[in-house]
Design a protein around this motif. Structure first.
Motif, short mmCIF file in Angstrom:
data_model
loop_
_atom_site.label_atom_id
_atom_site.label_comp_id
_atom_site.label_asym_id
_atom_site.label_seq_id
_atom_site.Cartn_x
_atom_site.Cartn_y
_atom_site.Cartn_z
N ALA A 108 0.83 -1.21 0.00
CA ALA A 108 0.00 0.00 0.00
C ALA A 108 0.86 1.26 0.00
CB ALA A 108 -0.93 0.00 1.21
N MET A 109 1.94 1.25 0.79
CA MET A 109 2.80 2.43 0.84
C MET A 109 3.46 2.70 -0.51
SD MET A 109 2.53 3.78 3.83
CE MET A 109 3.96 4.82 4.07
N ARG A 110 3.87 1.66 -1.21
CA ARG A 110 4.46 1.85 -2.53
C ARG A 110 3.43 2.39 -3.52
NH1 ARG A 110 7.15 -3.03 -0.97
NH2 ARG A 110 5.74 -4.36 -2.16
N MET A 111 2.20 1.92 -3.44
CA MET A 111 1.16 2.39 -4.35
C MET A 111 0.77 3.83 -4.07
SD MET A 111 -1.40 -0.89 -4.83
CE MET A 111 -2.32 -0.06 -6.13
N ILE A 112 0.68 4.19 -2.78
CA ILE A 112 0.32 5.57 -2.44
C ILE A 112 1.41 6.52 -2.92
CG2 ILE A 112 -0.04 7.16 -0.51
CD1 ILE A 112 -1.34 4.75 0.98
N ALA A 113 2.67 6.14 -2.74
CA ALA A 113 3.77 6.97 -3.22
C ALA A 113 3.72 7.16 -4.73
CB ALA A 113 5.11 6.36 -2.82
N ASP A 114 3.19 6.16 -5.45
CA ASP A 114 3.08 6.24 -6.91
C ASP A 114 1.84 7.01 -7.35
OD1 ASP A 114 4.37 5.27 -9.41
OD2 ASP A 114 2.40 4.36 -9.74
N GLY A 115 1.01 7.46 -6.40
CA GLY A 115 -0.15 8.27 -6.75
C GLY A 115 -1.44 7.51 -6.93
N ALA A 116 -1.54 6.29 -6.40
CA ALA A 116 -2.73 5.47 -6.62
C ALA A 116 -3.99 6.11 -6.05
CB ALA A 116 -2.53 4.08 -6.03
N VAL A 117 -3.89 6.75 -4.88
CA VAL A 117 -5.07 7.36 -4.26
C VAL A 117 -5.55 8.54 -5.09
CG1 VAL A 117 -5.92 8.58 -2.22
CG2 VAL A 117 -4.50 6.55 -1.94
N ASP A 118 -4.61 9.35 -5.59
CA ASP A 118 -5.01 10.50 -6.41
C ASP A 118 -5.71 10.06 -7.69
OD1 ASP A 118 -3.82 12.11 -4.53
OD2 ASP A 118 -1.94 12.31 -5.62
N ARG A 119 -5.26 8.94 -8.26
CA ARG A 119 -5.84 8.49 -9.53
C ARG A 119 -7.13 7.69 -9.35
NH1 ARG A 119 -0.29 7.49 -10.39
NH2 ARG A 119 -0.53 5.27 -9.95
N ASP A 120 -7.14 6.80 -8.35
CA ASP A 120 -8.25 5.85 -8.22
C ASP A 120 -9.02 5.95 -6.92
OD1 ASP A 120 -7.37 4.69 -10.68
OD2 ASP A 120 -5.83 3.59 -9.58
N GLY A 121 -8.61 6.83 -6.02
CA GLY A 121 -9.28 6.96 -4.75
C GLY A 121 -8.92 5.83 -3.79
#
Length: 495
Positions: A87-100
């Motif tokens: 999860a930390m790697r995905m958040i750093a890659d912007g996953a929350v900004d793109r997909d919520g």
């Protein structure tokens, strides 16, 4: 680390722990990096947080002197393969900004509530707070390094509104956006010109010449180049195609100049460059472990801070691993260049010798097998891999389950243990991969006077855990007795 260990590390101003944890001072309401020269609080006035987001959520603002938001990332997330690390790697890659948060949770196979509970328990903040901290840092970079209008900075950093952007910047940095830009103008440090120029921090030591030499030896024509100490390549990003230039700095940082068509991709581009150069590694911890082994001690002493080259685009790296099967590094470069020219998307504005993006998995999956510049068997393997990546049957993203991804890769025709392990090491960033059948490993061990047979090498490498990927970089670089000194600097393995 418990609080007492954290306090001792802070008291010694040990820069190795910057990014591992953050120090908050209750009497001032400020949080700092452990090495901050301005922080000498009493024990009863300190609190420790595993992330900047956790400190911000607790009501602390970033120190103006040490800029804790600009530290290298925690190496813990490179090592951990559990859901929190993914999860930390995905958040750093912007996953929350793109997909919520819903998209992030779905990708990890958890409910939003479960994921929030796990992250708060482990890192002190939920996914929204972690993404907010990431947006704040991206906004600061844009404010300090570009002349973009403030409104464009806000939406480029991922904020949903100007009000949200203003409130967050004031809360985190105790300055308005215009104040941050004005202060940066007075203290701007000169760097490479053009585009968005920023500094990527790392924990020293590092051998950047070796890293750039490795990438230069494998640079795909039209997609990558290395000239005059600068590595440049085309980046395929979520919203656009960009070009990055990376070069060594005078301190513990790498100069990074990005030219992006869409500012929303800044955060993702930075993270992918960091993964490519393995900038979040903890070289002291790696070298202490490997340097304690008698067979590796001389190699570690001669090459401190050696990193594992990563991948700016995991799917591209996987394709190139298949292309490089049973041919030389130079041959693989040539084939990859032809593939890019034939199937890659041309840049709207070529940058020097950079003319194309590397073809996506979808583009390759639709290719006619007869158009592939390689033997039929390897072409079939390439198309099977491309199709699996295009439809999501194999996940190589920052949140991938490494064991599952490697197992899925091995189900594909033409992909065996060496290829899947190599992809796992570089594309998925696993620090503990060992390739016992690799010819370079066998020869390197034999040059050290050791048994290079796969069974013996595997047994020996058990003592190198959890840093076997780093140990392989040292073994690969063991020179032939008759090799020129310069040639021995670059690990001579495939792909």
């Amino acid at each position: 680390m418990d609080d007492e260990h954290c306090y001792r590390a802070m008291s010694s101003k040990d820069g190795r722990f910057d990014g591992w944890f953050y120090v908050a001072v209750t009497s001032t309401g400020i949080y700092c990096r452990p090495s901050c020269p301005a922080v000498t609080p009493k024990r009863e006035n300190t609190r420790f947080f595993p992330t900047a987001a956790a400190a911000q959520s607790a009501g602390f603002r970033a120190c103006k002197r040490c800029r804790p938001d600009a530290t290298p990332g925690s190496p813990e997330w490179n090592v951990r393969a559990d859901v929190v690390g993914r999860a930390m790697r995905m958040i750093a890659d912007g996953a929350v900004d793109r997909d919520g948060v819903s998209g992030l949770a779905a990708a990890l196979g958890y409910s939003e509530r479960q994921l929030h509970r796990l992250l708060v328990a482990e890192v002190g903040a939920g996914p929204l707070a972690l993404a907010r901290a990431r947006r704040a840092q991206t906004a600061r970079v844009l404010l300090e390094t570009t002349d973009l209008p403030v409104s464009e900075v806000a939406f480029g950093a991922g904020f949903a509104s100007i009000r949200q952007f203003n409130d967050t910047v004031r809360e985190v940095f105790a300055h308005s956006p215009t104040d941050l830009r004005r202060r940066a103008g007075r203290h701007r440090t000169a760097g490479p010109t053009g585009g968005i120029t920023l500094r990527l921090p790392f924990r020293p030591p590092i051998d950047l010449d070796l890293m750039f030499g490795y990438l230069a030896a494998r640079a795909v024509p039209g997609v990558e180049e290395y000239t005059d100490g600068r590595y440049r390549r085309v980046l395929a990003l979520p919203h656009c195609t960009g070009v990055v230039e990376l070069s060594g700095g005078s301190g513990a940082h790498v100069w990074c100049t990005l030219r992006l068509d869409d500012m929303r991709d800044l955060g993702a581009a930075v993270q992918r460059c960091r993964r490519l150069l393995d900038l979040d590694a903890d070289p002291v911890a790696v070298d202490e472990r490997l340097g304690g082994r008698p067979e590796l001690a001389p190699l570690v002493a001669a090459g401190p801070g050696r990193r594992v080259p990563g991948a700016a685009d995991p799917a591209e790296l996987a394709v190139r691993a298949v292309l490089g099967q049973q041919i030389s590094v130079a041959g693989a470069r040539t084939v990859a260049g032809r593939l890019s020219a034939r199937f890659g998307k041309p840049l709207t504005a070529p940058a020097g010798s950079l003319t194309h993006a590397f073809p996506t998995a979808t583009e390759l999956a639709a290719a006619d097998p007869g158009d592939l510049p390689m033997p039929a068997a390897r072409g079939s393997a390439l198309l099977a891999l491309a199709e699996a990546l295009a439809i999501g049957a194999v996940d190589l993203g920052p949140g991938a389950d490494r064991d599952e991804s490697e197992a899925r890769l091995r189900e594909l025709p033409g992909i065996g243990p060496w290829t899947s392990g190599y992809i796992r090491m570089r594309a998925l960033g696993d620090p503990d991969v060992f390739l016992p059948t690799d010819l370079g490993i066998r020869r390197g061990l034999e040059r050290l006077g050791l048994d290079g047979a796969p069974a013996a090498a595997t047994a020996l490498a058990e003592s190198w855990r959890p840093w076997r990927s780093y140990a392989m970089q040292h073994v690969w670089a063991v020179p032939r007795p008759d090799a020129p000194a310069a040639a021995a600097r670059v690990p001579a393995t495939r792909s």
